[in-house]
Scaffold this active site. Structure first.
Site, PDB file in Angstrom:
ATOM      1  N   THR A  68       0.815  -1.215   0.000  1.00  0.00           N
ATOM      2  CA  THR A  68       0.000   0.000   0.000  1.00  0.00           C
ATOM      3  C   THR A  68       0.853   1.271   0.000  1.00  0.00           C
ATOM      4  O   THR A  68       1.878   1.334   0.657  1.00  0.00           O
ATOM      5  CB  THR A  68      -0.890  -0.015   1.255  1.00  0.00           C
TER       6      THR A  68
ATOM      7  N   SER B 244      -6.489   0.441  -2.002  1.00  0.00           N
ATOM      8  CA  SER B 244      -6.882  -0.824  -2.616  1.00  0.00           C
ATOM      9  C   SER B 244      -6.491  -0.906  -4.093  1.00  0.00           C
ATOM     10  O   SER B 244      -6.535  -1.978  -4.686  1.00  0.00           O
ATOM     11  CB  SER B 244      -8.392  -1.020  -2.478  1.00  0.00           C
TER      12      SER B 244
ATOM     13  N   GLY C   1       2.473  -2.649   8.874  1.00  0.00           N
ATOM     14  CA  GLY C   1       2.866  -3.217  10.156  1.00  0.00           C
ATOM     15  C   GLY C   1       4.343  -3.570  10.113  1.00  0.00           C
ATOM     16  O   GLY C   1       4.874  -3.972   9.077  1.00  0.00           O
TER      17      GLY C   1
ATOM     18  N   ARG D 182     -29.213 -10.054  33.927  1.00  0.00           N
ATOM     19  CA  ARG D 182     -29.533  -8.681  34.273  1.00  0.00           C
ATOM     20  C   ARG D 182     -31.049  -8.475  34.311  1.00  0.00           C
ATOM     21  O   ARG D 182     -31.752  -8.804  33.363  1.00  0.00           O
ATOM     22  CB  ARG D 182     -28.916  -7.761  33.217  1.00  0.00           C
TER      23      ARG D 182
ATOM     24  N   GLY E 199     -24.062   0.807  30.195  1.00  0.00           N
ATOM     25  CA  GLY E 199     -22.818   1.426  30.626  1.00  0.00           C
ATOM     26  C   GLY E 199     -21.741   0.385  30.915  1.00  0.00           C
ATOM     27  O   GLY E 199     -20.549   0.617  30.677  1.00  0.00           O
TER      28      GLY E 199
ATOM     29  N   THR F 292     -11.655  -2.043   6.178  1.00  0.00           N
ATOM     30  CA  THR F 292     -11.027  -1.396   5.022  1.00  0.00           C
ATOM     31  C   THR F 292      -9.635  -1.921   4.689  1.00  0.00           C
ATOM     32  O   THR F 292      -9.089  -1.524   3.675  1.00  0.00           O
ATOM     33  CB  THR F 292     -10.956   0.149   5.205  1.00  0.00           C
TER      34      THR F 292
ATOM     35  N   GLU G 196      -6.740  -5.082   3.875  1.00  0.00           N
ATOM     36  CA  GLU G 196      -6.783  -6.295   3.039  1.00  0.00           C
ATOM     37  C   GLU G 196      -7.887  -6.175   1.991  1.00  0.00           C
ATOM     38  O   GLU G 196      -8.535  -7.167   1.645  1.00  0.00           O
ATOM     39  CB  GLU G 196      -7.000  -7.535   3.905  1.00  0.00           C
TER      40      GLU G 196
ATOM     41  N   ASP H  61     -10.552  -2.829   0.769  1.00  0.00           N
ATOM     42  CA  ASP H  61     -11.712  -2.094   1.265  1.00  0.00           C
ATOM     43  C   ASP H  61     -12.995  -2.873   0.953  1.00  0.00           C
ATOM     44  O   ASP H  61     -13.171  -3.388  -0.155  1.00  0.00           O
ATOM     45  CB  ASP H  61     -11.721  -0.739   0.547  1.00  0.00           C
TER      46      ASP H  61
END
Lengths: 695, 695
Positions: free
Chosen positions: A162, A168, A201, A335, A425, A446, A448, A450
């Protein structure tokens, strides 16, 4: 009646939360959870279980509230642990200590998302991209020398494809590799800022080498994108080698355990043999050669070897969705929305119809995604093991990977968010895990490829297949066909006349509901939509003059939204098919409940696209209402099995690591209830103030 | 034609990205951006601009990659800056240095989301909840002594309402305040773990005091929830005072500049006068009195004073959505998906129809949200200034706040996510801002009232209003009415017969498209849907026996999903009305373009709910297709004005703080293009490898 709706008093926020029209819903225990769990693990169950055992090890787990620097350091350490463990070798050739197990390898990596998505993706960069590029784009000379240190993580590497200016759209990268016959070297060069490699990376800190994608130029000819192995940092000092520069991408919305960064090259010379030359080579004299004649096909063949990234994102999305739903459904089953101080024990959240719809529709989708991923992984393994490595299978694999990757990465974000909100919460606290998973998975939509681009790939394939049917047909014939499609596809044509009748004409809602739960009816409705949409788009494109690129582009832009929707419809159909085939293997109570799950998935799809079915005369208005009411009924049926259905995911507390999914809420409720009971028994509970008489 | 669709070559990922069927789209400059910008600022433009000036000050801005501890410390410092600035006093009485400007106060606070949402919410906790509770629930004795140090932020405080065991269901809290006549004190007590106060801003570290909500018990009678002012920490040491304990909620999915935490009370004694006694008081001898006879109405009156939290979340969501769209649209107007190396300069992302649909539909929605918020703020100011403080206005305000808060907090998350994805990998970097805004705003969907609960409130109100029309009607009459509604509401009944005809019967798509863009037709379609849905739900509830709580709850559960959808429909109608009224004030080109924006919003709503319109016979299948095609046409019309439309939001680089929204991408593209042009001119651009002849 009127009083029920009276507005004379302001409305209590939770008054509308009302009990379900069902008997109490204990766990029935009638599903064979063990069997279903084993079935969900799929073909590479052992690899998955081994990876889950790793994910259960705190050393591999994500910690909240680290700075980027500390998180990166932690994941770097985990990468070394992983390399020492040896499991990273699974997909690599036996010659270098691997096991040639492609499907099993991906299955294992996917589960690492349970430890820390940064670890999953950083190992994906090292082994699935950087290492895999050397393996699949290189030849023996590269495998022997380069792969062992990559496998041992002695050489962390970046996958430099990239660029800042091109995401892409790989074919348009600006980096060049110009062959110099005099020195038998390639000169790698970044001609402008937009051609900097970006979002890589391992590039910001750890990478010692990179596989760099550049346009190969020799003898004045641009042969398109090829990959080159390039050392980028001095292993001793960690400094960039001469001519190489870069930048840190800095803090991100997630995955901060990975050191993404940028790289650029100022006339960097690499030996000729560093070209990963499986699909294109340059002789010492500068002569270019390739086993694949067409530059376009060569390009896509090279990119196709990297499909495993998409496959594993699909799988990781399934795993993350399972974790989110396990957390939210366990919490929802404990809950209570009303106080335990009332005389009657009130319903848990999961008894509310809204809560059921929010979570169970996504539960059904996750089951479908899981079984669809299993098919994808099998297809992938077939192609990469060589068993089914044909152009047709490769094309099918790439189409399925593109569609499923897009749909499941989006679905995972949706499911994580809905699960977060369903926990209120508490869902926002790091101690309950969901938000951090969502933040890390955000980028899956997005990278590998988009998702929007992925779906266009699928859409183009659908149009291509459609056109193939009419190869040699005249424009008139095609127009006639399309016109017929528009008028409403004649169901009889595909031999499903009776089925279609069931859907369209049956009078009574009960009968219609039954029909909508038939496999054949669902198949027909989902298939029909795909085929009709594709035919309609093809019809709209039929006047595009041959070879006029500008007009063709314009015409495509006019149907872009429709094409993407058709691709989604096709992918949903694949998910439905995978789930249906899985359910057909089941028996007993498991089959019965899982059929409801399958039906809920199918009806959720029908509801999602109800406007299409109505507008195109596939369902009547009355029938559309039956879709909804049948969904409501399925929610009620599935409710007693909800905990079993998430238990079958096989994720323990050590994988979920969510305080609210451990029974703590149930314990708190029990304590509160015991308190009020004791007060009541002792006569010390205060009397509520009496309301004045109603005016 | 067949060739266009040929699948003989693998498909290029971006081939489908094709130019738009429009002439090139320069900025037309025809909208009056200044006027529109001023109009969007609304009634309290000066307050907004002053707050934006603060948000432009780096001292107030969020920094990425801080630990929770550092982020908290930073925001704490900003709170002191803000207090020193004095603007926090705006809403408070003149007697303590304030300006009694309620609407202006909220308008200003909302804009702080541009600085750091943690700052917006932490100041919301201090002034909008803690301080506001003292102001609105307390009386003069509290105002004089307690407010000045609160305003100066000398006493940071927590708003201790929510408990671990009870979120939006405030009436069910477990904390008690039992009056002890002997000492003239209230004894605050937390009876069990579920009754710990939870998720309280300022509780983990900074809070010296709290307004604690507890059930007031005196003389053995439980008078329901009341608020008490309680000191919780020693201002010198920062340690909890005796009997008070707590916990840190720790790291969260966002808003980590706020120290959320838990509090519990072990028989903590507070003076009788610490009861915030505007709506309920206890005399020294323990006698309870209240100006509001009904405990239910009293409870809701007390809670109603806190509506400003919801109002300001609605407004902050509008501001954040504007920022996200400004970033994504500016980037989309520069970013090219194709290489600049091709012969023709290729289209920017914003020329792709998919990109337009993703962003412009949300742009239209954001405009609607913005004008709807303006109406809400005006209503709020009217009630809180006392000008229109009637029960009816309060009820309207609460309903509108509940509906808009739910819809706009969700819409903001959706818009932030779509904007993030529309910027691809760049959207994920902290330097481009969007992900951090999304993470912080995530909790807006469930705090200050869970969105699902909010919509049920609105739904109940709609049912209540419906029932009022039939006060005294027999069940039979009501059933008859409902039946008539089911059969298809007769448009003639509301005097819009001709309009309905326009929608349903007109033959030609062009005429239908024109009709769908008429204000009266849109109003009728949107209003009809709300009314019909409510009538249908009322019909389904009509057999519920009076006074049978269990059956009533069960019946409500059966319509819960529909009730929430009706509430959404009503809220959307309010947004549409606000936008329409705003557009009706406009003139010239601004009016022309903004009418398209309004039409796009209306048609987006119709598309979203198309299944309903089709199933209920409001639109035919052919007409439904016109909805889509009209949307596509509106996207094309709006495209040339997109930058103007986000410029009107008035957010500068100092507010957006996104590297990709600064023109950097355009500069990079220009550099790349210049490079290729120079190469081409010099004859040094390599020749592309020729494709082999087509087989």
């Amino acid at each position: 009646m009127v009083d029920t709706l009276s507005a004379s008093e302001p409305l209590e926020a939770d008054e509308a939360h009302a009990p379900l029209d069902l008997a109490p819903t204990p766990r029935t225990g009638t599903i064979d959870v063990d069997w279903l769990g084993r079935d969900l693990l799929g073909q590479w169950a052992d690899r998955r279980l081994a990876a889950r055992a790793k994910a259960a090890n705190p050393d591999y787990q994500r910690i909240a509230n680290l700075t980027m620097e500390d998180h990166r350091a932690r994941v770097l350490g985990q990468m070394r642990l992983l390399a020492d463990d040896g499991a990273v070798l699974v997909a690599f050739p036996a010659s270098i200590g691997g096991e040639d197990d492609h499907g099993g390898n991906i299955a294992g990596f996917e589960e690492l998302v349970l430890a820390d998505p940064s670890l999953q993706i950083k190992s994906g960069v090292q082994y699935g991209l950087f290492g895999a590029a050397v393996l699949h784009l290189g030849t023996t000379r590269h495998h022997e020398t380069l792969l062992p240190p990559i496998m041992r993580f002695d050489v962390p590497g970046a996958f430099a494809m990239t660029e800042t200016g091109h995401g892409s759209d790989v074919a348009s990268i600006g980096t060049t590799a110009t062959y110099d016959e005099a020195t038998e070297e390639f000169v790698l060069h970044t001609p402008f800022r937009g051609a900097w490699k970006d979002y890589l990376g391992n590039a910001a800190n750890d990478g010692l080498a990179a596989v760099v994608f550049a346009k190969l130029v020799t003898k004045g000819v641009d042969h398109g994108v090829h990959a080159f192995y390039v050392d980028i940092r001095d292993p001793e000092t960690g400094a960039f080698l001469p001519g190489i520069g870069g930048e840190d991408d800095g803090f991100k919305g997630g995955l901060n355990g990975i050191d993404n960064g940028r790289l650029h090259f100022d006339a960097v010379r690499v030996p000729r043999l560093n070209l990963l030359n499986r699909y294109g080579d340059v002789a010492a004299d500068g002569t270019y050669s390739s086993p694949i004649e067409s530059p376009g096909r060569r390009f896509f063949t090279m990119l196709g070897t990297l499909v495993q990234g998409r496959v594993s994102l699909d799988g990781a999305s399934v795993v993350a969705s399972k974790a989110a739903l396990a957390i939210a459904i366990r919490y929802g089953a404990e809950r209570r929305q009303f106080t335990a101080s009332s005389d009657v024990e009130e319903e848990v959240l999961l008894d509310y119809r809204r809560h059921q719809k929010r979570l169970f529709t996504r539960l059904a989708e996750t089951y479908a995604m899981s079984y669809a991923h299993d098919r994808l992984l099998t297809e992938f393994d077939g192609v990469f093991s060589g068993r089914t490595d044909t152009p047709e299978h490769r094309e099918d694999l790439e189409t399925l990977a593109a569609g499923l990757k897009a749909m499941s990465t989006w679905a995972a974000l949706d499911t994580l968010q809905e699960s977060r909100e369903a926990c209120g919460g508490a869902g926002f606290l790091a101690e309950n895990r969901i938000t951090s998973l969502r933040q890390d998975l955000d980028i899956y939509a997005t990278f590998e490829g988009d998702n929007t681009v992925m779906l266009q790939l699928v859409g183009k394939r659908l149009l291509g297949d459609f056109a193939k049917q009419f190869k040699g047909a005249s424009a008139t014939q095609l127009a006639q066909f399309a016109a017929k499609e528009f008028a409403g596809r004649a169901a009889a044509q595909v031999g499903l006349h009776q089925v279609a009748q069931d859907v369209r004409d049956l009078g009574k809602p009960a009968t219609a509901s039954r029909a909508l739960r038939q496999t054949a009816v669902q198949r027909e409705l989902l298939t029909d939509r795909v085929e009709t949409m594709v035919a309609e788009i093809a019809g709209r494109l039929r006047h595009v003059p041959r070879g006029d690129q500008a007009k063709s582009s314009k015409a495509f832009n006019n149907v872009q939204n429709e094409l993407i929707e058709a691709a989604q419809a096709w992918t949903e159909l694949q998910q439905w098919k995978a789930l249906t085939e899985a359910v057909e293997r089941m028996s007993g109570e498991t089959a019965r409940v899982m059929t409801w799950v399958r039906d809920l998935f199918a009806l959720t799809l029908l509801e999602r696209h109800l406007a299409w079915y109505l507008a195109n005369g596939r369902l009547s208005g009355a029938r559309a209402k039956v879709v909804r009411s049948t969904i409501e009924r399925l929610l009620v049926k599935i409710r007693p099995h909800a905990l079993d259905l998430v238990d079958a995911f096989g994720l323990g507390d050590e994988h979920l690591r969510a305080a609210i999914a451990t029974g703590a809420e149930g314990d708190r409720q029990a304590e509160a209830q015991a308190y009020y009971e004791a007060q009541r028994a002792a006569g010390t509970l205060p009397t509520p103030e009496r309301s004045p008489r109603r005016r």
